[in-house]
Scaffold this motif. Structure first.
Motif, PDB file in Angstrom:
ATOM      1  N   ILE A  64       0.848  -1.204   0.000  1.00  0.00           N
ATOM      2  CA  ILE A  64       0.000   0.000   0.000  1.00  0.00           C
ATOM      3  C   ILE A  64       0.875   1.243   0.000  1.00  0.00           C
ATOM      4  O   ILE A  64       0.545   2.250  -0.629  1.00  0.00           O
ATOM      5  N   GLN A  65       2.025   1.180   0.666  1.00  0.00           N
ATOM      6  CA  GLN A  65       2.963   2.311   0.640  1.00  0.00           C
ATOM      7  C   GLN A  65       3.485   2.529  -0.773  1.00  0.00           C
ATOM      8  O   GLN A  65       3.661   3.670  -1.213  1.00  0.00           O
ATOM      9  N   GLU A  66       3.694   1.440  -1.503  1.00  0.00           N
ATOM     10  CA  GLU A  66       4.135   1.537  -2.900  1.00  0.00           C
ATOM     11  C   GLU A  66       3.103   2.285  -3.741  1.00  0.00           C
ATOM     12  O   GLU A  66       3.451   3.131  -4.560  1.00  0.00           O
ATOM     13  N   VAL A  67       1.833   1.983  -3.537  1.00  0.00           N
ATOM     14  CA  VAL A  67       0.766   2.699  -4.245  1.00  0.00           C
ATOM     15  C   VAL A  67       0.810   4.187  -3.879  1.00  0.00           C
ATOM     16  O   VAL A  67       0.736   5.051  -4.746  1.00  0.00           O
ATOM     17  N   MET A  68       0.930   4.464  -2.592  1.00  0.00           N
ATOM     18  CA  MET A  68       0.935   5.858  -2.132  1.00  0.00           C
ATOM     19  C   MET A  68       2.127   6.635  -2.697  1.00  0.00           C
ATOM     20  O   MET A  68       1.999   7.805  -3.035  1.00  0.00           O
ATOM     21  N   ASP A  69       3.268   5.972  -2.802  1.00  0.00           N
ATOM     22  CA  ASP A  69       4.487   6.648  -3.245  1.00  0.00           C
ATOM     23  C   ASP A  69       4.631   6.739  -4.754  1.00  0.00           C
ATOM     24  O   ASP A  69       5.236   7.693  -5.251  1.00  0.00           O
ATOM     25  N   ASN A  70       4.090   5.763  -5.485  1.00  0.00           N
ATOM     26  CA  ASN A  70       4.467   5.656  -6.897  1.00  0.00           C
ATOM     27  C   ASN A  70       3.329   5.615  -7.907  1.00  0.00           C
ATOM     28  O   ASN A  70       3.599   5.587  -9.105  1.00  0.00           O
ATOM     29  N   SER A  71       2.082   5.569  -7.473  1.00  0.00           N
ATOM     30  CA  SER A  71       1.013   5.487  -8.478  1.00  0.00           C
ATOM     31  C   SER A  71       0.705   6.870  -9.048  1.00  0.00           C
ATOM     32  O   SER A  71       0.727   7.884  -8.351  1.00  0.00           O
TER      33      SER A  71
END
Length: 100
Positions: A64-71
């Motif tokens: 979920i952090q990946e989505v927040m940082d990179n989407s």
């Protein structure tokens, strides 16, 4: 299942704008979260007197952090919300107690 929470503050005079924007959260943003490998179960946002509390239950907090940082959808949402919330370090809150 991990439980994630965060706190934001809304800039003075921007409360109604904040609430209005959340009446029409872009489908692309919701899809970025729901279609990720995070296993998102719950995502709620609460607001009172300019204070925002967000809460999520996810299988994989790193995803979920990946989505927040990179989407791209999150970046577009952040741009839409710029000038409405007070800048923070975007850190998650520590859970200090849970009854159940």
């Amino acid at each position: 299942m991990a439980r994630i929470a965060f706190h934001l503050e809304i800039k003075d005079g921007k409360r109604e704008e904040y609430r209005t924007k959340h009446e029409n959260v872009p489908e692309a943003l919701e899809s970025a979260y729901l279609d990720s490998d995070a296993g998102l179960q719950t995502y709620s946002v609460f607001e009172k007197d300019g204070h925002v509390f967000g809460f999520m239950e996810v299988d994989d907090p790193e995803a979920i952090q990946e989505v927040m940082d990179n989407s791209e959808a999150q970046a577009d949402w952040a741009e839409l919300m710029s000038g409405i919330t007070v800048e923070t370090d975007d850190s998650w809150m520590d859970e200090v107690y849970r009854m159940i």
